[in-house]
Design a protein around this motif. Structure first.
Motif, short mmCIF file in Angstrom:
data_model
loop_
_atom_site.label_atom_id
_atom_site.label_comp_id
_atom_site.label_asym_id
_atom_site.label_seq_id
_atom_site.Cartn_x
_atom_site.Cartn_y
_atom_site.Cartn_z
N THR A 67 -30.02 -60.81 -23.01
CA THR A 67 -29.34 -60.15 -24.20
C THR A 67 -27.82 -60.80 -24.31
O THR A 67 -27.07 -60.25 -25.24
CB THR A 67 -29.07 -58.42 -24.24
OG1 THR A 67 -28.47 -58.19 -23.05
CG2 THR A 67 -30.52 -58.01 -24.40
N GLY A 68 -27.44 -61.88 -23.65
CA GLY A 68 -26.37 -62.50 -23.71
C GLY A 68 -26.24 -63.49 -24.74
O GLY A 68 -27.27 -63.68 -25.48
N PRO A 69 -25.12 -64.11 -25.16
CA PRO A 69 -24.75 -65.13 -25.98
C PRO A 69 -25.27 -66.64 -25.75
O PRO A 69 -25.39 -67.32 -26.73
CB PRO A 69 -23.28 -64.79 -26.34
CG PRO A 69 -22.85 -64.67 -24.94
CD PRO A 69 -23.70 -63.53 -24.41
N GLY A 70 -25.47 -66.70 -24.30
CA GLY A 70 -25.94 -68.16 -24.15
C GLY A 70 -24.72 -69.14 -24.04
O GLY A 70 -23.46 -68.56 -24.00
N PRO A 71 -24.97 -70.36 -23.58
CA PRO A 71 -23.83 -71.17 -23.29
C PRO A 71 -23.33 -71.48 -24.62
O PRO A 71 -23.67 -71.57 -25.70
CB PRO A 71 -24.41 -72.36 -22.67
CG PRO A 71 -26.06 -72.35 -23.04
CD PRO A 71 -26.16 -70.84 -23.37
N GLN A 72 -21.84 -71.49 -24.46
CA GLN A 72 -20.89 -71.78 -25.66
C GLN A 72 -21.04 -73.14 -25.97
O GLN A 72 -21.01 -73.82 -27.25
CB GLN A 72 -19.62 -71.75 -25.23
CG GLN A 72 -19.00 -70.48 -24.88
CD GLN A 72 -19.22 -69.48 -26.03
OE1 GLN A 72 -18.95 -69.82 -27.23
NE2 GLN A 72 -19.75 -68.38 -25.80
N ASP A 73 -21.44 -74.35 -25.06
CA ASP A 73 -21.82 -75.82 -25.43
C ASP A 73 -23.25 -75.95 -25.95
O ASP A 73 -24.13 -75.46 -25.28
CB ASP A 73 -21.47 -76.58 -24.11
CG ASP A 73 -21.65 -77.82 -24.18
OD1 ASP A 73 -21.97 -78.42 -25.45
OD2 ASP A 73 -21.54 -78.69 -23.28
N PRO A 74 -23.19 -76.28 -27.24
CA PRO A 74 -24.50 -76.51 -27.64
C PRO A 74 -25.32 -77.85 -27.26
O PRO A 74 -26.57 -77.90 -27.36
CB PRO A 74 -24.32 -76.72 -29.20
CG PRO A 74 -22.72 -77.55 -29.27
CD PRO A 74 -22.04 -76.81 -28.06
N PHE A 75 -24.54 -78.45 -26.41
CA PHE A 75 -25.19 -79.70 -25.43
C PHE A 75 -25.62 -79.38 -23.93
O PHE A 75 -25.77 -80.35 -23.24
CB PHE A 75 -24.20 -81.00 -25.78
CG PHE A 75 -24.31 -81.21 -27.12
CD1 PHE A 75 -25.36 -81.65 -27.85
CD2 PHE A 75 -23.17 -81.14 -27.85
CE1 PHE A 75 -25.15 -82.00 -29.19
CE2 PHE A 75 -22.93 -81.64 -29.21
CZ PHE A 75 -24.05 -81.97 -29.94
N ALA A 76 -25.52 -78.01 -23.70
CA ALA A 76 -25.65 -77.58 -22.37
C ALA A 76 -26.91 -78.08 -21.70
O ALA A 76 -27.99 -78.01 -22.47
CB ALA A 76 -25.43 -76.19 -22.52
N GLY A 77 -26.85 -78.74 -20.71
CA GLY A 77 -27.87 -79.09 -19.95
C GLY A 77 -28.29 -80.54 -20.47
O GLY A 77 -29.12 -80.94 -19.38
N LEU A 78 -27.69 -81.18 -21.34
CA LEU A 78 -28.05 -82.77 -21.58
C LEU A 78 -27.38 -83.76 -20.67
O LEU A 78 -27.79 -84.47 -20.44
CB LEU A 78 -27.77 -83.00 -23.23
CG LEU A 78 -28.55 -82.18 -24.03
CD1 LEU A 78 -28.19 -82.27 -25.51
CD2 LEU A 78 -30.17 -82.22 -23.79
N LEU A 79 -26.34 -83.28 -20.12
CA LEU A 79 -25.57 -83.81 -19.15
C LEU A 79 -24.91 -83.11 -17.87
O LEU A 79 -24.97 -81.98 -18.12
CB LEU A 79 -24.14 -84.57 -19.55
CG LEU A 79 -24.40 -85.70 -20.76
CD1 LEU A 79 -23.02 -86.24 -21.39
CD2 LEU A 79 -25.01 -86.68 -20.08
N PRO A 80 -25.20 -83.69 -16.91
CA PRO A 80 -24.69 -82.67 -15.68
C PRO A 80 -23.39 -82.16 -15.88
O PRO A 80 -22.46 -83.07 -16.46
CB PRO A 80 -24.97 -83.33 -14.50
CG PRO A 80 -25.13 -84.76 -14.88
CD PRO A 80 -25.46 -84.95 -16.33
N ALA A 81 -23.10 -81.09 -15.69
CA ALA A 81 -21.38 -80.38 -15.99
C ALA A 81 -21.09 -79.74 -14.62
O ALA A 81 -21.06 -78.62 -14.05
CB ALA A 81 -21.54 -79.41 -16.86
N PRO A 82 -20.97 -81.02 -13.38
CA PRO A 82 -20.57 -80.45 -12.21
C PRO A 82 -19.21 -79.60 -12.04
O PRO A 82 -18.33 -80.02 -12.85
CB PRO A 82 -20.54 -81.43 -11.26
CG PRO A 82 -20.25 -82.77 -12.16
CD PRO A 82 -21.12 -82.21 -13.53
N SER A 83 -19.33 -78.54 -11.23
CA SER A 83 -17.79 -78.04 -10.94
C SER A 83 -17.60 -77.99 -9.41
O SER A 83 -18.46 -78.48 -8.78
CB SER A 83 -18.05 -76.57 -11.54
OG SER A 83 -19.10 -75.71 -10.77
N GLU A 84 -16.69 -77.57 -9.05
CA GLU A 84 -16.07 -77.47 -7.81
C GLU A 84 -17.21 -76.78 -6.80
O GLU A 84 -17.34 -77.20 -5.73
CB GLU A 84 -14.83 -76.90 -7.57
CG GLU A 84 -13.68 -78.04 -8.14
CD GLU A 84 -12.44 -77.35 -7.96
OE1 GLU A 84 -11.96 -76.38 -7.06
OE2 GLU A 84 -11.58 -78.09 -8.64
#
Length: 142
Positions: A86-103
Protein backbone atom coordinates in the motif's frame (compact mmCIF):
# COMPACT_ATOMS: atom_id res chain seq x y z
CA UNK A 1 -2.17 -9.86 -26.18
CA UNK A 2 0.82 -10.55 -23.95
CA UNK A 3 1.11 -14.13 -22.59
CA UNK A 4 1.02 -12.88 -19.00
CA UNK A 5 -2.23 -11.01 -19.56
CA UNK A 6 -3.98 -14.15 -20.89
CA UNK A 7 -2.73 -16.16 -17.93
CA UNK A 8 -3.96 -13.58 -15.41
CA UNK A 9 -7.56 -13.87 -16.67
CA UNK A 10 -7.82 -16.88 -14.37
CA UNK A 11 -7.68 -16.85 -10.60
CA UNK A 12 -4.12 -17.07 -9.29
CA UNK A 13 -2.89 -20.52 -8.30
CA UNK A 14 -1.48 -18.99 -5.14
CA UNK A 15 -2.59 -15.78 -3.47
CA UNK A 16 -1.95 -14.49 -0.02
CA UNK A 17 -0.35 -12.01 2.28
CA UNK A 18 3.22 -12.50 3.40
CA UNK A 19 3.59 -10.78 6.76
CA UNK A 20 6.08 -10.51 9.56
CA UNK A 21 9.67 -9.33 9.69
CA UNK A 22 11.55 -8.86 6.41
CA UNK A 23 13.32 -12.25 6.42
CA UNK A 24 10.28 -14.46 7.08
CA UNK A 25 8.12 -13.07 4.22
CA UNK A 26 11.05 -13.31 1.81
CA UNK A 27 11.57 -16.95 2.81
CA UNK A 28 7.82 -17.59 2.48
CA UNK A 29 7.76 -15.95 -0.95
CA UNK A 30 10.70 -18.06 -2.11
CA UNK A 31 9.01 -21.26 -0.93
CA UNK A 32 5.68 -20.32 -2.56
CA UNK A 33 7.23 -19.40 -5.92
CA UNK A 34 9.48 -22.47 -5.99
CA UNK A 35 6.53 -24.80 -5.25
CA UNK A 36 4.28 -23.09 -7.81
CA UNK A 37 6.90 -23.15 -10.57
CA UNK A 38 7.88 -26.81 -10.25
CA UNK A 39 6.54 -28.80 -13.16
CA UNK A 40 5.73 -25.67 -15.16
CA UNK A 41 9.17 -24.11 -15.63
CA UNK A 42 12.68 -25.49 -15.86
CA UNK A 43 14.84 -25.43 -12.73
CA UNK A 44 16.90 -22.44 -13.91
CA UNK A 45 13.75 -20.37 -14.61
CA UNK A 46 12.31 -21.27 -11.21
CA UNK A 47 15.59 -20.18 -9.62
CA UNK A 48 15.52 -16.88 -11.53
CA UNK A 49 11.90 -16.16 -10.64
CA UNK A 50 12.50 -17.08 -6.99
CA UNK A 51 15.41 -14.62 -6.80
CA UNK A 52 13.44 -11.85 -8.51
CA UNK A 53 10.40 -12.30 -6.27
CA UNK A 54 12.53 -12.36 -3.12
CA UNK A 55 14.11 -9.03 -4.15
CA UNK A 56 10.72 -7.43 -4.84
CA UNK A 57 9.17 -8.73 -1.60
CA UNK A 58 12.19 -7.45 0.37
CA UNK A 59 11.78 -4.04 -1.30
CA UNK A 60 8.07 -4.01 -0.44
CA UNK A 61 8.92 -4.52 3.24
CA UNK A 62 11.83 -2.09 3.31
CA UNK A 63 10.29 0.72 1.29
CA UNK A 64 6.54 0.05 1.02
CA UNK A 65 3.71 -0.33 3.50
CA UNK A 66 1.97 -3.51 4.67
CA UNK A 67 0.16 -5.56 3.87
CA UNK A 68 2.32 -7.12 1.17
CA UNK A 69 0.34 -9.38 -1.13
CA UNK A 70 1.83 -12.07 -3.35
CA UNK A 71 -0.10 -13.64 -6.23
CA UNK A 72 1.23 -16.33 -8.55
CA UNK A 73 -0.16 -17.64 -11.84
CA UNK A 74 1.59 -20.55 -13.56
CA UNK A 75 1.01 -22.62 -16.67
CA UNK A 76 3.31 -24.78 -18.73
CA UNK A 77 6.26 -22.64 -19.67
CA UNK A 78 5.19 -19.37 -18.10
CA UNK A 79 4.56 -17.66 -14.79
CA UNK A 80 3.30 -14.29 -13.64
CA UNK A 81 3.83 -13.03 -10.10
CA UNK A 82 2.53 -9.82 -8.60
CA UNK A 83 3.78 -8.27 -5.38
CA UNK A 84 1.64 -5.42 -4.08
CA UNK A 85 1.82 -3.16 -1.04
CA UNK A 86 0.00 0.00 0.00
CA UNK A 87 3.03 2.29 -0.31
CA UNK A 88 3.67 4.83 -3.09
CA UNK A 89 6.45 2.87 -4.81
CA UNK A 90 9.77 4.27 -5.98
CA UNK A 91 9.96 7.96 -6.80
CA UNK A 92 12.17 7.31 -9.83
CA UNK A 93 10.04 6.24 -12.82
CA UNK A 94 13.11 4.46 -14.22
CA UNK A 95 13.79 2.47 -11.04
CA UNK A 96 15.51 -0.79 -11.83
CA UNK A 97 16.51 0.03 -15.38
CA UNK A 98 20.02 0.87 -14.20
CA UNK A 99 21.71 -0.31 -11.02
CA UNK A 100 21.53 2.33 -8.31
CA UNK A 101 24.24 1.23 -5.90
CA UNK A 102 24.54 2.85 -2.54
CA UNK A 103 27.19 2.58 0.12
CA UNK A 104 25.33 -0.28 1.81
CA UNK A 105 25.15 -2.43 -1.38
CA UNK A 106 21.45 -1.65 -1.81
CA UNK A 107 19.90 -0.62 -5.11
CA UNK A 108 20.47 -3.76 -7.17
CA UNK A 109 17.22 -5.67 -6.46
CA UNK A 110 15.00 -4.14 -9.13
CA UNK A 111 17.87 -4.06 -11.59
CA UNK A 112 18.50 -7.79 -11.08
CA UNK A 113 14.76 -8.39 -11.46
CA UNK A 114 14.73 -6.59 -14.82
CA UNK A 115 17.72 -8.65 -15.95
CA UNK A 116 16.31 -12.09 -15.18
CA UNK A 117 12.59 -11.71 -15.90
CA UNK A 118 11.15 -11.57 -19.40
CA UNK A 119 8.92 -8.66 -18.45
CA UNK A 120 8.69 -6.39 -15.41
CA UNK A 121 6.05 -3.74 -14.91
CA UNK A 122 5.80 -1.33 -12.00
CA UNK A 123 2.43 0.27 -11.39
CA UNK A 124 1.33 2.96 -8.96
CA UNK A 125 -2.38 3.33 -8.16
CA UNK A 126 -4.31 5.17 -5.44
CA UNK A 127 -4.40 1.86 -3.52
CA UNK A 128 -0.62 1.36 -3.60
CA UNK A 129 2.17 -0.08 -5.67
CA UNK A 130 2.37 -3.34 -7.65
CA UNK A 131 5.30 -5.03 -9.34
CA UNK A 132 4.37 -7.66 -11.95
CA UNK A 133 7.03 -10.15 -13.02
CA UNK A 134 6.66 -12.46 -16.00
CA UNK A 135 8.95 -15.33 -16.99
CA UNK A 136 8.65 -17.55 -20.03
CA UNK A 137 10.38 -20.86 -20.60
CA UNK A 138 11.83 -20.42 -24.06
CA UNK A 139 11.74 -23.83 -25.81
CA UNK A 140 15.27 -23.50 -27.20
CA UNK A 141 16.65 -22.82 -23.71
CA UNK A 142 14.86 -25.59 -21.79
Amino acid sequence: MAPGRRLRRHAPGVAGTVDGCVDAPVDDARRIVRAAGEGHLGEAKVDDLTLAVSEVVANAYRHGRPPVRLRVWVADGRAVVTVADTGPGPQDPFAGLLPAPSEDSAGYGLWITHQICDHVSLRRTPEGFTARLTVLQHPSLS
